[in-house]
Every structure is written in structure tokens, then in C-alpha cells.
Design a protein around this motif. Structure first.
Motif, PDB file in Angstrom:
ATOM      1  N   ASP A  73       0.921  -1.221   0.082  1.00 52.85           N
ATOM      2  CA  ASP A  73       0.162  -0.056  -0.114  1.00 52.85           C
ATOM      3  C   ASP A  73       1.042   1.290  -0.146  1.00 52.85           C
ATOM      4  N   THR A  74       0.882   2.088  -1.161  1.00 51.88           N
ATOM      5  CA  THR A  74       1.756   3.143  -1.076  1.00 51.88           C
ATOM      6  C   THR A  74       1.573   4.344  -0.115  1.00 51.88           C
ATOM      7  N   ARG A  75       0.283   4.262   0.192  1.00 56.20           N
ATOM      8  CA  ARG A  75      -0.083   5.254   1.411  1.00 56.20           C
ATOM      9  C   ARG A  75       0.931   5.029   2.760  1.00 56.20           C
ATOM     10  N   ARG A  76       1.445   4.068   3.210  1.00 59.16           N
ATOM     11  CA  ARG A  76       1.964   3.755   4.402  1.00 59.16           C
ATOM     12  C   ARG A  76       3.150   4.710   4.399  1.00 59.16           C
ATOM     13  N   ASP A  77       3.802   4.500   3.363  1.00 54.38           N
ATOM     14  CA  ASP A  77       5.338   5.166   3.536  1.00 54.38           C
ATOM     15  C   ASP A  77       5.163   6.880   3.151  1.00 54.38           C
ATOM     16  N   VAL A  78       4.219   7.321   2.858  1.00 54.47           N
ATOM     17  CA  VAL A  78       3.666   8.637   2.699  1.00 54.47           C
ATOM     18  C   VAL A  78       3.273   9.267   4.227  1.00 54.47           C
TER      19      VAL A  78
END
Length: 601
Positions: A342-347
Motif C-alpha cells: 500500500d503506497t499510502r503507508r510510507d507517505v
């Protein structure tokens, strides 16, 4: 000129100040009829409402500080008896200065909104034969009505039943009003917004775009407050209830999210990181994800000072970005709840800070994961080595992703996980994953959780956590869902389990994390998702991670056992006492009209 450059100053002669509860100290020397007789001055009158966002009541308190603790953001309240700590510990006194500031500026904003609403309605310009003038004046009315609704929504969340003021201050009015039922207040502001929204302008029709209230935001606020009205709330005996007519308000939420989706739909921007990077770059696109963001001018606003990635600055630093801390850390349970793809995690979750050499290194406190959506290091023009507050970074108030998920939630509550509800959820999840993963992470996932109304609701609870982490709206969602205490206890038990597994060596999550700055100057983590026995070489720095949650003396670090304790084991175990006492200054100035009764006060 952007609105952020003009609203933080109090408009000369067009705002009022007060010391006593709701009672003006002085009346404007300008005649209200004159102010609202023309577009330019009416604009200035409405700007006075926005000006209150530039006060500490909002910029540091309501926007982020007071919105913890939740299952996705935390801060220690038990370590001090000062004002903000009392709030974090759900144990605030009547004399709490932070609560007094919020109460005062909420009612100042409501007063200024009432002045504008009355002035605009009495002006005759809402029906002007000049089409442009009529459109602008009606839109200004919508702004004032919506801002008033926002502040009442906040007052109800923090204080429960409060005085409901619907008239501008004038001689002969009774200023010491009694409390009104929170349901009456919320129903009233919803109806007020419904009455004005159709004559408001879209963001792409206004000079200030998403830096002012527009029709998009008003439609979203109708839905958001309808879900608040239809949700659970705390009663004075510390039990939770919801009104018997709650489904009517879920229908309102469905209708008005659907209305926005039909009239002004837009694709979510594909780059999730850019949505928030825009704020640090002073970019405010219309017809995108953000529907309204509070416009802070340079020298105002606390974004990336008390929330965001930690930056260590000061006069001896090797950079000119100044200093910023993160008051609302992210618990490891939230970090590890994400799908690793999920790309939202590291943002959302930053495992690094910026040191005085302007280099990245692992976060302080090991598990003190930062809110990664904002950083003063993202600014294109460094504000100075000794700078701290006043970054000028805007604060997002609502995004289109929120509208999609509110629609999915309301649709499910009314009719179950229909195809329309599933598609709204899919639209949010598609951005979170690369398109080659949509078959499994979006389509198959949504099909699986759509087996029942209950499982779909729980998926919405999870999705809102992953989508809005760090945006500090989770507290209000847990309140209206009635699961605040449940989620707090679940978080504590999850952290204990992680600490035990790390200490016993039985888990698969990282007991230690390994990091370095590579030859390209990039901060790199070896094992952000899993436990490794040892690094491949000695270039890696070893940091205790989940293992650091264990204590040799108390078994678990006290922040695990105490930070959330009052949220599920307070005066009424199993129920979070999130309501605070009305400030003593308001009680004293009400001349006996207001009292703090119930809620264990």
C-alpha cells in the motif's frame, strides 16, 4: 492575491471582540448595512470569520493537538498536569486554558458568521439583478453558513450540549443562553447548509479556489455533520446512544455525497504523496482531491512545526529550514496494519528525521513514527535556521476521498454493500496500489469484505484509517461510530502482543530495524516489514524497534499501558469520556445559566 494573504489579519472595523461569553465588547464603527451593500466589503466581512483559523485555537489545537489520542495517532497525557496533557489524558479541568481558547474562538467565529449571514440576507443583494453580484453574494452567504456549521460541529464534539446562537449581537438580545440539545444544533446547521448550497460556486469558479469554502466543501460538510448527527454520542451518565432517527441522517449523507459525485466528480490524483506535498509547495489545485484547506500565510500556521517529520534546526544547523517536531506519533500497530504494498503507508508513516546536518537518520524514540505527510524540509524556500512556527503550510480540511468513503459508509448502512458502495471503496483503494495489483488488492479484497453489511463497515473503518492517517479526523470518526474505547483497548493489546513476540523471538515483525544512508544520500531501511536475524554487512545501523516496547521492570513501556488507559478504563470502563467541561470563564460569565453537570465532572 491568494486569500491566505488577507484573512489572517482582523479586518479593521469589521470584527468584534468579546470578554464575556458571547457578548461583544464594542460594536463596529462601520454600519453593517454599508458593509454588505457591495461585494468588496462583504468579502472582507466574511474574511473576518476565516481570520479565527489563524489563532492558536485552531492552528495548533483543533487542527491536530487536541485530536489525539486514537488508534492511529498517540501522545502521552499522563506525564504532566499541564493543559494539553490534561486533554490528551481525557482528564481536563474547567480551568484548562486550551479549552478556554477553543471555546472563545469558536463563539467568536460563530458571532462573526451570524453578522455576515444577517448582513447578507438584509442587503437585498442576494436577489440583485446584476447576475455576477447575486452569485457572489449568495456564495458569500454559503461560506458564512458553512463556517458556522464547522464550529458548531467542533463544539458539540468537545462539549456536548452548548448554547446555540443564531443572531448577530445587538442591543437588547439575551447573551446568556442556556445549553441546547446537540441534536437540535446539528440538525439546524445541516438545514442551513442545505438551504444555501445550490447557489454557491464551485472551486474553479472562485478567485481563491480551495483556499476558501466552496460548494464542494459545503456538500461534503452536509454529509460529514449528518453522519455526526446520525452517529453515537456520549450522554451525561457516561453511556452511549444514538438518536432513533439516525437513518434519516445517513440518508442525508448518502444524498449529498452522491450529489457531489454526480455534479462535480473528479478522479483522485494518482500520486498520493503529491496531494500533501502540494501544501508544502504552496500549490492548491482545483478539481482534485483536496476540497478545502485552511490558508495559512507565511508567518502563520503550525503545520510542520508540531506535526510532521521532525527537523532539527537552530542557529548552528547546517541548513536553514529551522526546527519542527511531531506531537502525534504513529503507533506500530497502525504502521503494521497496512498492506506492505500500500503506497499510502510510507507517505503517512515516516521512520526518519532530519538532523542538524540536513541528513536523514532513524527517528528518535525508535517507535516514535512521525506523520510523514508534511515537513518543513519540503519547503522550496527555507524559512531560516532559527524558524519554528509560522511555516505557511496549509491544513487540509476535507478531501474527495473522504466524500467517496462517506458515500460508501452511508450506502452500506442503508442498503448493505451494494455495487455502488463497493465501487466507491474501490476508487479509493485503486490509488493505493499499482494497477497490476488491482485484481487482488482491490477487486478480490472488496468482494471478500462485501460478504455482509458488518464486514463492509469494518472495512470502511480500516480504509479510513489507512487513507487519512495524520490528518487528525480519526477521533471524530471513532466517537460517531461508538467504538472509541474498543479501538483504544484493541491498540493496547496489539502493542503488548508485538512487544511480547519481539522479546520472546516468536514474531515475524522487526524486533530490530536496520538502516543506513546509501551512496546516493538516500535513507534506506533493510527490513521495514519483517524480522531479520542479522544485516548482510556492517554498513547498516541497528536500532531496537518492537523490542524497545518491552521493559525489564514493567514488562511493557508505560506509554503502552498509560497513553490510552483513560480511553477504555476511565470513569465508565468500556466507554471513552471524550466530553470536556465547559471552561470556568464561560460558566462564570453566564451569570448562572451554564453549569458543568454530568459526565463525572
Amino acid at each position: 492575491m491568494k486569500i491566505k494573504h488577507i484573512i489572517i489579519a482582523v479586518i479593521a472595523g469589521m470584527s468584534f471582540s468579546c470578554d464575556d461569553f458571547l457578548e461583544p465588547e464594542s460594536i463596529s464603527t462601520f454600519d453593517t448595512n454599508y458593509i454588505y451593500s457591495n461585494v468588496d466589503d462583504a468579502r472582507k466581512g466574511v474574511n473576518a470569520i476565516y481570520a479565527n483559523f489563524g489563532q492558536d485555537a485552531f492552528r495548533s489545537r483543533l487542527s491536530n493537538n487536541m485530536a489525539g489520542n486514537t488508534d492511529i495517532e498517540h501522545q502521552s497525557g499522563w506525564t504532566s498536569s499541564s493543559d494539553r496533557y490534561q486533554i490528551w489524558d481525557l482528564n481536563a479541568l474547567e480551568t484548562n486554558r486550551d479549552l478556554e481558547i477553543v471555546w472563545t474562538y469558536a463563539y467568536r467565529s460563530i458571532r462573526d458568521a451570524n453578522i455576515s449571514i444577517e448582513g447578507l440576507r438584509a442587503s437585498g443583494k442576494l436577489e440583485s439583478t446584476d447576475v455576477a453580484e447575486a452569485k457572489t453574494m449568495n456564495h458569500l452567504l454559503g461560506e458564512a453558513v458553512t463556517l458556522k456549521a464547522y464550529w458548531y460541529s467542533i463544539l458539540v464534539y468537545y462539549f456536548g450540549d452548548v448554547p446555540y446562537v443564531n443572531e448577530a449581537p445587538k442591543a437588547g438580545l439575551e447573551f446568556n443562553l442556556p445549553k441546547e440539545d446537540r441534536n437540535v444544533i446539528l440538525s439546524g446547521v445541516i438545514e442551513d447548509m442545505i438551504e444555501v448550497e445550490e447557489k454557491m460556486l464551485w472551486a474553479d469558479q472562485t478567485p481563491y479556489g480551495i483556499e476558501q469554502v466552496t460548494r464542494e466543501y459545503t456538500l461534503g460538510m452536509i454529509a460529514r455533520i449528518a453522519l455526526q448527527r446520525g452517529g453515537y454520542y456520549l450522554q451525561p451518565d457516561l453511556s452511549q446512544t444514538r438518536s432513533s432517527d439516525y437513518l434519516e441522517y445517513y440518508q442525508v449523507a448518502k444524498n449529498y455525497t452522491e450529489k457531489l459525485m454526480q455534479l462535480k466528480d473528479r478522479a483522485l490524483p494518482s500520486d498520493y504523496r503529491q496531494v500533501f506535498l502540494n501544501q508544502s509547495k504552496f500549490i492548491s489545485p482545483v478539481n482534485a482531491d483536496v476540497l478545502f484547506e485552511v490558508p495559512f500565510a507565511l508567518g502563520n500556521g503550525d503545520v510542520a512545526w508540531n506535526i510532521g517529520i521532525t527537523v532539527e534546526g537552530g542557529p548552528t544547523a547546517a541548513h536553514s529550514f529551522g526546527s519542527g517536531n511531531n506531537y502525534m506519533a504513529i503507533p506500530p500497530t497502525y504502521y503494521f496494519s497496512f498492506d506492505t504494498l500500500d503506497t499510502r503507508r510510507d507517505v503517512t508513516c515516516a521512520l526518519y528525521k532530519i538532523n542538524t546536518n540536513f541528513e536523514k537518520e532513524f527517528v528518535n524514540g525508535r517507535t516514535n513514527i512521525a506523520q510523514g505527510k508534511w515537513s518543513r524540509s519540503f519547503l522550496e524556500n527555507p524559512p531560516g535556521a532559527s524558524s519554528a512556527k509560522g511555516t505557511g503550510i496549509n491544513w487540509p480540511m476535507m478531501r474527495y476521498a473522504d466524500v467517496l468513503l462517506m458515500f460508501a459508509e452511508a450506502e452500506n448502512e442503508l442498503y448493505g454493500p451494494t455495487a455502488a458502495a463497493q465501487e466507491a471503496l474501490k476508487r479509493v483503494r485503486r490509488r493505493a496500489f499499482s494497477d497490476d495489483l488491482w485484481g487482488t488488492r482491490v477487486d478480490a479484497y472488496v468482494a471478500d469484505i462485501s460478504a455482509s453489511k458488518e464486514s463492509f463497515f469494518e472495512a470502511i473503518v480500516d480504509e479510513r484509517a489507512w487513507e487519512f492517517g495524520g490528518e487528525m479526523i480519526r477521533k471524530y470518526e471513532l466517537i460517531r461510530w461508538g467504538n472509541y474505547a474498543e479501538k483504544m483497548e484493541e491498540t493496547v493489546e496489539g502493542l503488548k502482543e508485538m512487544a511480547d513476540e519481539a522479546f520472546n523471538g516468536t514474531g515475524n515483525l522487526p524486533d530490530y530495524m536496520y538502516w543506513k544512508v546509501n551512496e546516493s544520500g538516500q535513507f534506506v531501511l533493510l527490513n521495514p516489514n519483517t524480522r531479520v536475524v542479522a544485516p548482510p554487512d556492517d554498513t547498516w545501523n541497528q536500532v531496537p524497534f518492537l523490542l524497545s516496547m518491552h521493559s525489564e521492570t514493567t514488562q511493557y513501556q508505560e506509554w503502552i499501558t498509560k497513553d490510552w488507559a483513560n480511553y477504555y478504563n476511565g470513569p465508565n470502563p468500556g466507554v471513552a469520556r471524550y466530553i470536556f467541561p465547559i471552561p470556568s470563564t464561560a460558566i462564570n460569565n453566564s451569570q448562572g445559566t451554564l453549569t458543568n453537570d454530568g459526565y463525572g465532572f
